[in-house]
Each structure stands twice: as structure tokens, then as C-alpha cells.
Design a protein around this motif. Structure first.
Motif, PDB file in Angstrom:
ATOM      1  N   ILE A  93       0.849  -1.188   0.000  1.00  0.00           N
ATOM      2  CA  ILE A  93       0.000   0.000   0.000  1.00  0.00           C
ATOM      3  C   ILE A  93       0.884   1.238   0.000  1.00  0.00           C
ATOM      4  O   ILE A  93       1.768   1.382   0.847  1.00  0.00           O
ATOM      5  N   SER A  94       0.619   2.121  -0.945  1.00  0.00           N
ATOM      6  CA  SER A  94       1.393   3.355  -1.070  1.00  0.00           C
ATOM      7  C   SER A  94       0.827   4.444  -0.157  1.00  0.00           C
ATOM      8  O   SER A  94      -0.254   4.303   0.419  1.00  0.00           O
ATOM      9  N   GLU A  95       1.552   5.536  -0.077  1.00  0.00           N
ATOM     10  CA  GLU A  95       1.119   6.683   0.720  1.00  0.00           C
ATOM     11  C   GLU A  95      -0.252   7.176   0.260  1.00  0.00           C
ATOM     12  O   GLU A  95      -1.145   7.424   1.076  1.00  0.00           O
ATOM     13  N   SER A 101      -6.355   7.355   1.312  1.00  0.00           N
ATOM     14  CA  SER A 101      -7.749   7.147   0.896  1.00  0.00           C
ATOM     15  C   SER A 101      -8.620   6.648   2.060  1.00  0.00           C
ATOM     16  O   SER A 101      -9.831   6.595   1.946  1.00  0.00           O
ATOM     17  N   ILE A 102      -7.992   6.303   3.176  1.00  0.00           N
ATOM     18  CA  ILE A 102      -8.725   5.890   4.383  1.00  0.00           C
ATOM     19  C   ILE A 102      -9.102   7.167   5.130  1.00  0.00           C
ATOM     20  O   ILE A 102      -8.220   7.875   5.632  1.00  0.00           O
ATOM     21  N   PRO A 103     -10.407   7.494   5.206  1.00  0.00           N
ATOM     22  CA  PRO A 103     -10.802   8.773   5.818  1.00  0.00           C
ATOM     23  C   PRO A 103     -10.266   8.969   7.238  1.00  0.00           C
ATOM     24  O   PRO A 103      -9.769  10.044   7.567  1.00  0.00           O
ATOM     25  N   SER A 129      -6.537   9.863   6.868  1.00  0.00           N
ATOM     26  CA  SER A 129      -6.225  11.152   6.250  1.00  0.00           C
ATOM     27  C   SER A 129      -6.640  12.325   7.130  1.00  0.00           C
ATOM     28  O   SER A 129      -6.043  13.392   7.055  1.00  0.00           O
ATOM     29  N   LEU A 130      -7.641  12.145   7.988  1.00  0.00           N
ATOM     30  CA  LEU A 130      -8.101  13.222   8.866  1.00  0.00           C
ATOM     31  C   LEU A 130      -7.295  13.321  10.153  1.00  0.00           C
ATOM     32  O   LEU A 130      -7.416  14.291  10.892  1.00  0.00           O
ATOM     33  N   LYS A 149       0.854  12.533   8.774  1.00  0.00           N
ATOM     34  CA  LYS A 149       2.174  12.673   8.134  1.00  0.00           C
ATOM     35  C   LYS A 149       3.218  11.822   8.858  1.00  0.00           C
ATOM     36  O   LYS A 149       4.064  11.195   8.241  1.00  0.00           O
ATOM     37  N   ARG A 150       3.152  11.830  10.164  1.00  0.00           N
ATOM     38  CA  ARG A 150       4.108  11.055  10.965  1.00  0.00           C
ATOM     39  C   ARG A 150       3.866   9.555  10.789  1.00  0.00           C
ATOM     40  O   ARG A 150       4.803   8.783  10.677  1.00  0.00           O
ATOM     41  N   LEU A 151       2.600   9.172  10.787  1.00  0.00           N
ATOM     42  CA  LEU A 151       2.262   7.762  10.613  1.00  0.00           C
ATOM     43  C   LEU A 151       2.664   7.277   9.224  1.00  0.00           C
ATOM     44  O   LEU A 151       3.091   6.135   9.072  1.00  0.00           O
TER      45      LEU A 151
END
Length: 144
Positions: A47-49, A54-56, A59-60, A65-67
Motif C-alpha cells: 500500500i502506497s502513501e 484514501s482511508i478517511p 487522512s483526517l 504525516k508522521r504515521l
């Protein structure tokens, strides 16, 4: 297991269970595999960045960014191991290690004043001034 479009064998399921310290049942692993295949739109086996974003819920997250540093390019086995940290069955040590990695921005094995400020910026955005973040970080470092 290398190709996301392939099916999991019983051996694969047991191998993934062992890799994540048996925190997931075999049925849960099959369900996670189905979700992994949905996310792996390119069917490359990882799975790319962009696919993670795409997982809400991901992304919220203000710390996404750290994860992402930890999850970009995960294959299925590592994907399950990463998710196992969020399981109620995961040990306190596993959870602390993940949190430490999130806060240790430069990856040098310690959380510095600068690291704390960066994380606080991500978490608070415009709700807290830079001065307030510095005061809070100093208080935290001096206290602990």
C-alpha cells in the motif's frame, strides 16, 4: 501473498498470525486481507502513501504525516503488524513503541524539545500560538 490479487493460504494466515503475535483471529486476518486488497488499487502487493490517504480516518488524523513515515509501502504482513498495535489486545509496550516513533521525528532514538514542538504544531494547528506550544513543551520536558 506477494500479489494482492492472490488468495491467502492457510499457511499464509498462520504466518501472519505469528507475525502479529496472534492478536488477530484467522477470520480477522482474512477480513484485513480483503481490505488490504481494496486499498492496494495498483495490485502491487503493498500500500502506497496515496492509498493510505484514501482511508478517511487516516487522512483526517493530524498525525497522519508522521504515521505515513511508518506505513508507506507496507506489504500485507507488515500492514497487519502495524494495525495490531491499535488492537485492544496489544501490549502497553507495543503501543508505547509506536507512540515514541510518532514523536521521535528525526528517528534518532529520543524525543527532543523540537520534536515536541513539531507534534504540537500538527495537533493544535492555529488553536494554539507558537509561544503557548513552547511553554507547554518546556513544562512537559521539565516535569518528565
Amino acid at each position: 501473498m506477494g500479489n494482492a490479487s492472490s488468495m491467502l493460504t492457510q499457511y499464509d494466515i498462520e504466518e501472519v498470525q505469528e507475525h502479529c503475535n496472534y492478536l488477530f483471529s484467522q477470520q480477522e486476518i482474512v477480513s484485513l486481507y480483503e481490505r488490504f486488497c481494496q486499498l492496494d488499487r495498483s495490485a502491487k502487493g503493498f500500500i502506497s502513501e496515496d492509498e493510505f490517504l484514501s482511508i478517511p480516518e487516516f487522512s483526517l488524523n493530524p498525525l497522519s504525516k508522521r504515521l505515513l513515515r511508518m506505513v508507506d509501502g507496507l506489504n500485507f504482513k507488515d500492514f497487519v503488524a502495524f494495525l495490531s498495535t491499535f488492537s485492544a489486545k496489544a501490549s502497553l509496550r507495543q503501543k508505547i513503541e509506536l507512540i515514541f516513533k510518532v514523536y521521535d521525528i528525526d528517528g534518532k532514538g529520543k524525543v527532543t524539545f523540537k520534536d515536541l514542538l513539531e507534534v504540537l504544531r500538527d495537533l493544535t494547528g492555529s488553536f494554539m500560538s507558537e509561544e503557548q506550544r513552547e511553554v507547554l513543551s518546556r513544562h512537559f520536558i521539565n516535569k518528565y
